[in-house]
Motif scaffolding. Sequence first.
Motif, PDB file in Angstrom:
ATOM      1  N   UNK A   1     -64.641-154.723 -33.904  1.00 47.84           N
ATOM      2  CA  UNK A   1     -65.257-153.671 -32.943  1.00 47.84           C
ATOM      3  C   UNK A   1     -64.752-152.278 -32.813  1.00 47.84           C
ATOM      4  N   UNK A   2     -63.225-152.300 -32.981  1.00 51.17           N
ATOM      5  CA  UNK A   2     -62.663-150.834 -33.209  1.00 51.17           C
ATOM      6  C   UNK A   2     -62.982-150.241 -34.351  1.00 51.17           C
ATOM      7  N   UNK A   3     -63.047-151.038 -35.704  1.00 49.66           N
ATOM      8  CA  UNK A   3     -63.479-150.285 -36.928  1.00 49.66           C
ATOM      9  C   UNK A   3     -64.849-149.725 -36.590  1.00 49.66           C
ATOM     10  N   UNK A   4     -65.780-150.670 -36.173  1.00 56.12           N
ATOM     11  CA  UNK A   4     -67.422-150.285 -35.908  1.00 56.12           C
ATOM     12  C   UNK A   4     -67.323-148.961 -35.094  1.00 56.12           C
ATOM     13  N   UNK A   5     -66.619-149.129 -34.020  1.00 50.72           N
ATOM     14  CA  UNK A   5     -66.256-147.676 -32.932  1.00 50.72           C
ATOM     15  C   UNK A   5     -65.999-146.565 -33.849  1.00 50.72           C
ATOM     16  N   UNK A   6     -64.949-146.545 -34.988  1.00 48.11           N
ATOM     17  CA  UNK A   6     -64.503-145.576 -35.618  1.00 48.11           C
ATOM     18  C   UNK A   6     -65.789-144.884 -36.494  1.00 48.11           C
ATOM     19  N   UNK A   7     -66.695-145.670 -36.703  1.00 52.18           N
ATOM     20  CA  UNK A   7     -67.926-145.249 -37.484  1.00 52.18           C
ATOM     21  C   UNK A   7     -68.634-144.109 -36.728  1.00 52.18           C
TER      22      UNK A   7
ATOM     23  N   UNK B   1     -60.055-145.293 -34.170  1.00 53.81           N
ATOM     24  CA  UNK B   1     -58.839-144.909 -34.773  1.00 53.81           C
ATOM     25  C   UNK B   1     -57.369-144.970 -33.845  1.00 53.81           C
ATOM     26  N   UNK B   2     -57.632-144.368 -32.616  1.00 49.52           N
ATOM     27  CA  UNK B   2     -56.760-144.596 -31.512  1.00 49.52           C
ATOM     28  C   UNK B   2     -56.392-145.947 -31.067  1.00 49.52           C
TER      29      UNK B   2
ATOM     30  N   UNK C   1     -57.141-148.747 -33.061  1.00 49.10           N
ATOM     31  CA  UNK C   1     -56.604-149.489 -34.208  1.00 49.10           C
ATOM     32  C   UNK C   1     -55.064-149.022 -34.086  1.00 49.10           C
ATOM     33  N   UNK C   2     -54.518-147.798 -33.926  1.00 49.46           N
ATOM     34  CA  UNK C   2     -53.243-147.318 -34.106  1.00 49.46           C
ATOM     35  C   UNK C   2     -52.543-147.985 -33.020  1.00 49.46           C
ATOM     36  N   UNK C   3     -53.066-148.153 -31.704  1.00 52.92           N
ATOM     37  CA  UNK C   3     -52.198-148.631 -30.678  1.00 52.92           C
ATOM     38  C   UNK C   3     -51.943-150.103 -30.932  1.00 52.92           C
ATOM     39  N   UNK C   4     -53.041-150.782 -31.366  1.00 53.16           N
ATOM     40  CA  UNK C   4     -52.843-152.242 -31.834  1.00 53.16           C
ATOM     41  C   UNK C   4     -51.874-152.523 -32.875  1.00 53.16           C
ATOM     42  N   UNK C   5     -51.732-151.728 -33.825  1.00 56.71           N
ATOM     43  CA  UNK C   5     -50.749-151.580 -34.746  1.00 56.71           C
ATOM     44  C   UNK C   5     -49.476-151.379 -34.344  1.00 56.71           C
ATOM     45  N   UNK C   6     -49.123-150.319 -33.572  1.00 55.30           N
ATOM     46  CA  UNK C   6     -47.726-149.909 -32.831  1.00 55.30           C
ATOM     47  C   UNK C   6     -47.325-151.134 -31.904  1.00 55.30           C
TER      48      UNK C   6
ATOM     49  N   UNK D   1     -48.767-135.998 -36.143  1.00 55.66           N
ATOM     50  CA  UNK D   1     -50.035-136.647 -36.646  1.00 55.66           C
ATOM     51  C   UNK D   1     -49.727-137.651 -37.780  1.00 55.66           C
ATOM     52  N   UNK D   2     -49.109-138.722 -37.421  1.00 58.45           N
ATOM     53  CA  UNK D   2     -48.604-139.400 -38.677  1.00 58.45           C
ATOM     54  C   UNK D   2     -49.851-140.407 -39.221  1.00 58.45           C
ATOM     55  N   UNK D   3     -50.891-140.279 -38.355  1.00 58.46           N
ATOM     56  CA  UNK D   3     -52.040-141.210 -38.797  1.00 58.46           C
ATOM     57  C   UNK D   3     -52.981-140.380 -39.625  1.00 58.46           C
ATOM     58  N   UNK D   4     -53.035-139.133 -39.577  1.00 56.20           N
ATOM     59  CA  UNK D   4     -53.770-138.095 -40.175  1.00 56.20           C
ATOM     60  C   UNK D   4     -54.435-138.322 -41.596  1.00 56.20           C
ATOM     61  N   UNK D   5     -53.422-138.858 -42.295  1.00 55.95           N
ATOM     62  CA  UNK D   5     -53.870-138.870 -43.631  1.00 55.95           C
ATOM     63  C   UNK D   5     -54.233-140.276 -44.188  1.00 55.95           C
ATOM     64  N   UNK D   6     -54.298-141.234 -43.267  1.00 52.22           N
ATOM     65  CA  UNK D   6     -54.536-142.778 -43.366  1.00 52.22           C
ATOM     66  C   UNK D   6     -55.804-143.046 -43.153  1.00 52.22           C
ATOM     67  N   UNK D   7     -56.858-143.760 -44.008  1.00 52.88           N
ATOM     68  CA  UNK D   7     -58.123-143.806 -43.793  1.00 52.88           C
ATOM     69  C   UNK D   7     -58.219-144.961 -42.682  1.00 52.88           C
ATOM     70  N   UNK D   8     -59.528-145.162 -42.131  1.00 53.79           N
ATOM     71  CA  UNK D   8     -59.916-146.183 -40.984  1.00 53.79           C
ATOM     72  C   UNK D   8     -59.776-147.606 -41.750  1.00 53.79           C
ATOM     73  N   UNK D   9     -60.334-147.574 -42.722  1.00 52.04           N
ATOM     74  CA  UNK D   9     -60.633-148.888 -43.467  1.00 52.04           C
ATOM     75  C   UNK D   9     -58.986-149.340 -43.687  1.00 52.04           C
ATOM     76  N   UNK D  10     -58.108-148.783 -44.348  1.00 52.63           N
ATOM     77  CA  UNK D  10     -56.780-149.239 -44.379  1.00 52.63           C
ATOM     78  C   UNK D  10     -56.195-149.746 -43.118  1.00 52.63           C
TER      79      UNK D  10
END
Length: 342
Positions: free
Chosen positions: A200-206, A213-214, A216-221, A312-321
């Motif tokens: 759902x978050x990946x689809x939302x990012x589209x 992306x926020x 997804x990043x929160x989930x990873x952290x 902004x540590x996530x700025x260079x990282x793609x949503x798919x990754x």
Amino acid sequence: MNGPAQLTCPVCGAPRQPGTTRCAYCGSWLVIFPGEDLPADEAAVQEHVARFREVLDRDPHDVVAMHGLGVALRTLGLIDDATRILTRAANRRPESLAIQRALAGTLRDAVRNRPDDPRMWRDVRRQADRILALDPGAVDGWRLQAEVALRTRDAEALITLAPDLARHDPDGGHRAVARRLRQLGDRWFRDWRWPEAVDAWEALAALDPAAGRTALAAFLVENARLVPRSEGRIWRAVRQTMALRGDFRTSTLAALVLGLAAAIALALATWWLARDRFPVVTVIGLLVLPLLNTIAVRTWLAGWPPFSVPHRPWSEIGTEEMARVARMIAPKIEHIRPGNEG
């Protein structure tokens, strides 16, 4: 009906601009009879209805007259009659994008009057599929599919649709779709349905890159311990985010204290074994050992370089990754679901 009728596009419902033959909003053709525009008052529309009926009396298979009659009837609010005649036209001329669009818009009007009828929504979805089969880039087709998925609460269809909707209709806004995807992700996260939440978050990012992306990043952290160091960029971004939050302050302080303790121990050993070198060793030890120890600990915790943490540590990282790694670690959390221990 009383007074003049405000004519709208038979596909998207946008107000029609006088003197135009195509809708300024969705691009649909507005000409319903060869060489003539649809007139702008009810009496004139009624005249066209009569003309189209006369044509069909002479030739019941005249598709142009069917199309024109259906659009005119829809304009007058006779949705059921318009649906029947446009269905006949669409069946006879399935390759006509204009007819398929007119039928799709009419079906949408009909189903909005009966929003709880799932059969009607299936008809709208089928019509949207026909439009997209004729023109994969048709904005109205994608919007119809999104509306059907929202109205029928089809989460799987909404997630699958979001990337195509963003690609083919980038200026559409789609706030309702994004809001629904955010709700799905949050609900599945609370229900411990981690893979579905990531989808759902990946689809939302589209549709809303910042929100998706926020999340997804929160989930990873939050699950940083499960992100393997082999996932270099993601691993560093997670640790750098934690560093920005101050999560490693205690570890850094402990590293400094340990370095000072090692420097003092080295100085005492030098006093007993090589007293003539005591001043040099003490100064160097007090300066170097805490620094080296801090660098070693921060490198191990947050990745190199330890003191250069981007804002902004996530700025260079793609949503798919981000989604790939989140999806990879999601099953690892399943074993701590309540009731599944052991």
